[in-house]
Design an enzyme around this catalytic site. Structure first.
Site, PDB file in Angstrom:
ATOM      1  N   ASP A   1      -6.842  -2.825  -0.347  1.00  0.00           N
ATOM      2  CA  ASP A   1      -5.616  -2.250  -0.893  1.00  0.00           C
ATOM      3  C   ASP A   1      -5.368  -0.850  -0.326  1.00  0.00           C
ATOM      4  O   ASP A   1      -6.025   0.119  -0.735  1.00  0.00           O
ATOM      5  CB  ASP A   1      -5.748  -2.191  -2.427  1.00  0.00           C
ATOM      6  CG  ASP A   1      -4.582  -1.476  -3.077  1.00  0.00           C
ATOM      7  OD1 ASP A   1      -4.757  -0.954  -4.180  1.00  0.00           O
ATOM      8  OD2 ASP A   1      -3.493  -1.436  -2.445  1.00  0.00           O
TER       9      ASP A   1
ATOM     10  N   ASP B   1       1.601  -0.662   1.566  1.00  0.00           N
ATOM     11  CA  ASP B   1       0.680  -1.009   0.489  1.00  0.00           C
ATOM     12  C   ASP B   1       0.261  -2.486   0.565  1.00  0.00           C
ATOM     13  O   ASP B   1       0.968  -3.373   0.084  1.00  0.00           O
ATOM     14  CB  ASP B   1       1.376  -0.732  -0.859  1.00  0.00           C
ATOM     15  CG  ASP B   1       0.438  -0.963  -2.023  1.00  0.00           C
ATOM     16  OD1 ASP B   1       0.835  -0.672  -3.162  1.00  0.00           O
ATOM     17  OD2 ASP B   1      -0.698  -1.440  -1.794  1.00  0.00           O
TER      18      ASP B   1
END
Ligand SMILES: O[C@H]1CN[C@@H](c2nc(-c3ccc(C(F)(F)F)cc3)no2)C1
Length: 327
Positions: free
Chosen positions: A35, A219
């Site tokens: 992430d 992201d």
């Protein structure tokens, strides 16, 4: 330098991408969600309430690792964009990704996970690749990338996610076979310890470029492409039969229609997100969940997997800067 395969979970709609990470001695292999929007490496473990651990999920058990060490007094707590959360204590242990090994990597063990994580049968935790200043351990610990960075030929990692197929995260080098055309770089401003950059404009389908600077964050942990509402409305205006579903709180469109491409510009370079990438899943046998949705009150747009899977992206900590290429 090394590469690790990123496999899409819930593969029809690529909800998340998981990579095998080896923790401990002997190694315990866990599929983790890399992430770039957070900076903590946390795992389901022997300390996670068993009622929250779905059948067959791989967990980290420090008691079965001769190199595990409790970090006395260290604790962590995280809340993600969708309101999901986790918290717990911290060990250091050997962590290996691909062929890259960090001897005493902080591994955050979950003593609590929210219902969303308990319900996710695919992942065994997250590995944060945002800037270390976003780490939530008290007292702070280093990310895997910060620990491995000095050993890399270049202080970079690259992201090559794919639609419905395994892609890869590469550390320390650029595999020029993974993209077409040129890489175009733009500066990153880590205002929120995130990979935040500016796009110079956008266009929908074959329309001309709208030159407007948009503040965005790359992201990998967000599934969708979240944009300003005005752009989202302009996008769905191009899809006959699309609408905002109050039931789902999202824009939906007729599955038998291929939506227009969404193009964004890095400098003058046009980066394409093909319309065929916009189907984030069937919500009935005729209606599909759009991959582009509104960023709502967020102070930046979120370039999540819907955009990233169409691109080859270089996350370069040296400037910092981010590089984009079509593929
Ligand atoms: O916070 C921002 C940082 N990056 C985004 C992110 N969100 C998640 C996430 C993954 C899996 C789940 C669950 F398993 F479904 F619970 C929930 C959230 N991972 O990165 C948002």
């Amino acid at each position: 330098r090394d590469t690790v395969v990123a496999t899409p979970a819930y593969s029809y709609y690529d909800k998340e991408y998981l990579c095998a990470v080896k923790i401990g001695t002997p190694p315990q292999t866990l599929p983790l969600d890399f992430d770039t929007g957070s900076a903590d490496l946390w795992v389901f473990s022997s300390e996670t309430p068993s009622s929250s651990v779905s059948m067959g999920k791989a967990i980290y058990n420090p008691k079965n690792s001769s190199t595990a060490k409790l970090v006395t007094g260290a604790t962590w707590a995280l809340t993600y964009g969708d309101g999901s959360s986790s918290s717990g204590d911290v060990y250091t242990d050997n962590v290996t990704i691909g062929g890259l090994n960090v001897a005493a990597q902080a591994v955050e063990s979950a003593q609590k996970v929210s219902s969303q994580f308990a319900g996710d049968t695919a992942l065994s935790g997250l590995l944060g690749l945002a800037f270390g200043t976003a780490n939530q351990v008290k007292p702070a610990v280093k990310t895997f990338f910060d620990n491995i960075r000095p050993a890399l030929p270049l202080p970079i990692f690259t992201v090559n996610l794919k639609k419905g197929a395994p892609g890869s995260y590469n550390f320390g080098y650029i595999d020029t076979t993974q993209y077409t055309g040129a890489l175009t770089y733009t500066p990153v401003t880590p205002r929120y310890s995130l990979w935040e950059f500016g796009i110079s404009g956008f266009s929908i389908g074959t329309a001309i470029k709208n030159s407007t600077v948009i503040d965005a964050v790359a992201d990998t942990g967000t599934s969708l492409l979240l944009l300003p509402l005005s752009i989202v409305k302009a996008y769905y205006a191009q899809i006959a039969g699309s609408s905002y579903s109050t039931n789902y709180g999202a824009y939906v469109y007729p599955c038998n229609i291929t939506p227009p491409d969404f193009n964004f510009y890095i400098g003058t370079a046009k980066q394409v997100v093909p319309g065929r990438y916009m189907n984030y899943g069937y919500i009935s046998n005729t209606q599909c969940y759009g991959g582009i949705q509104s960023q709502g009150t967020l102070m930046f747009s979120l370039f999540g997997d819907i955009a990233l899977k169409a691109q080859f992206v270089v996350f370069d900590a040296s400037v910092p800067r981010i590089g984009w290429a079509n593929k």
